[in-house]
Design a protein around this motif. Sequence first.
Motif, short mmCIF file in Angstrom:
data_model
loop_
_atom_site.label_atom_id
_atom_site.label_comp_id
_atom_site.label_asym_id
_atom_site.label_seq_id
_atom_site.Cartn_x
_atom_site.Cartn_y
_atom_site.Cartn_z
N ARG A 154 0.83 -1.20 0.00
CA ARG A 154 0.00 0.00 0.00
C ARG A 154 0.87 1.25 0.00
O ARG A 154 1.92 1.31 0.63
CB ARG A 154 -0.87 -0.01 1.26
CG ARG A 154 -2.01 0.96 1.29
CD ARG A 154 -2.79 0.75 2.58
NE ARG A 154 -4.03 1.48 2.59
CZ ARG A 154 -4.85 1.51 3.62
NH1 ARG A 154 -4.54 0.84 4.73
NH2 ARG A 154 -5.97 2.21 3.56
N ASP A 158 -1.50 6.45 1.84
CA ASP A 158 -2.73 5.78 2.23
C ASP A 158 -2.55 4.99 3.53
O ASP A 158 -3.48 4.87 4.32
CB ASP A 158 -3.20 4.85 1.11
CG ASP A 158 -3.65 5.63 -0.11
OD1 ASP A 158 -3.83 6.86 -0.02
OD2 ASP A 158 -3.82 5.01 -1.18
N ASP A 162 -4.89 5.50 7.21
CA ASP A 162 -5.67 4.41 7.79
C ASP A 162 -5.83 4.66 9.29
O ASP A 162 -4.85 4.58 10.05
CB ASP A 162 -4.96 3.08 7.52
CG ASP A 162 -5.78 1.87 7.96
OD1 ASP A 162 -6.69 2.03 8.80
OD2 ASP A 162 -5.50 0.77 7.46
N ASN A 171 -5.31 13.91 5.16
CA ASN A 171 -4.55 13.99 3.92
C ASN A 171 -3.57 15.17 3.88
O ASN A 171 -2.44 15.04 3.43
CB ASN A 171 -5.51 14.07 2.72
CG ASN A 171 -4.82 13.82 1.40
OD1 ASN A 171 -3.83 13.08 1.34
ND2 ASN A 171 -5.32 14.45 0.35
N GLY A 259 -6.05 6.44 -4.78
CA GLY A 259 -7.37 6.14 -4.27
C GLY A 259 -8.34 7.24 -4.65
O GLY A 259 -8.45 7.64 -5.80
#
Length: 271
Positions: A154, A158, A162, A171, A259
């Motif tokens: 990953r 990202d 999580d 972000n 994503g």
Amino acid sequence: MPELPEVETTRRGIEPCVTGRRVVRLVVRNPALRWRITPKLVREFSGQTIRSVERRGKYLLLATGAGTAILHLGMSGSLRVVPATQAADAHDHVDIVLDNGDCLRLHDPRRFGCLLWTRDDPRKHKLLRDLGPEPLSADFSGAYLFEKSRGRRRAIRDFLLDSQIIAGIGNIYANEALFAAGLRPARAAGRINREQYARLAGTIRATLNRALKAGGTTLRDFRNGRGEPGYFQLSLNVYGREGEPCLVCGTAIKAKRLGQRSAFFCPKCQS
């Protein structure tokens, strides 16, 4: 969306205004938030004295002797302490009216926030029980990130977002911390070594602390508990700066879709 610095800034703003105050009543203008506000919440929260205001991840916890109100600001919500007699705006959905004539007013244009009630330990609530460590706590470290990332393909951006790995970074702050650590957002989390994670844990803490001192980031409509904007956006290095020169080397900042969200980086300073 309000992230950890914005929620913590709100907590610090409202805490001295509501701690020790009794909730006289709740005025619910629109119960249809992310989860519907129930009559049971209104009945059990009313009359209680707020003992403390804490934060877990992006959730605010208003603890009383009978239970805890769990608040989330959703995508664009805010909490403000205002006189209970002040006219409500269109998206002022809930007033928690206090015994001194003020109220804690929830403003939520998109209605993605929530106001819930639990009699049990709020940290065992289904929304909070699986959250990872707080990034400003002693439980968070580079060694922790290194161990959690082993074997993961990953993208590191990202991985940081999580909430089961880390609670509440968001972000903006993940991008800024990765820039400060010299790591590209798309790099596989499992391909980052222990030394690099130690550096990254430090830049995460430093980035969040800088944001807290600036009162959070106002990119759309965030306001703190006193209705003031945050100013961290004035010192962003990469986030939202696609095509602009890097403040360190002058190379144009690039953006990459990972994503559902954009990641921003300097192709020279980050590898």
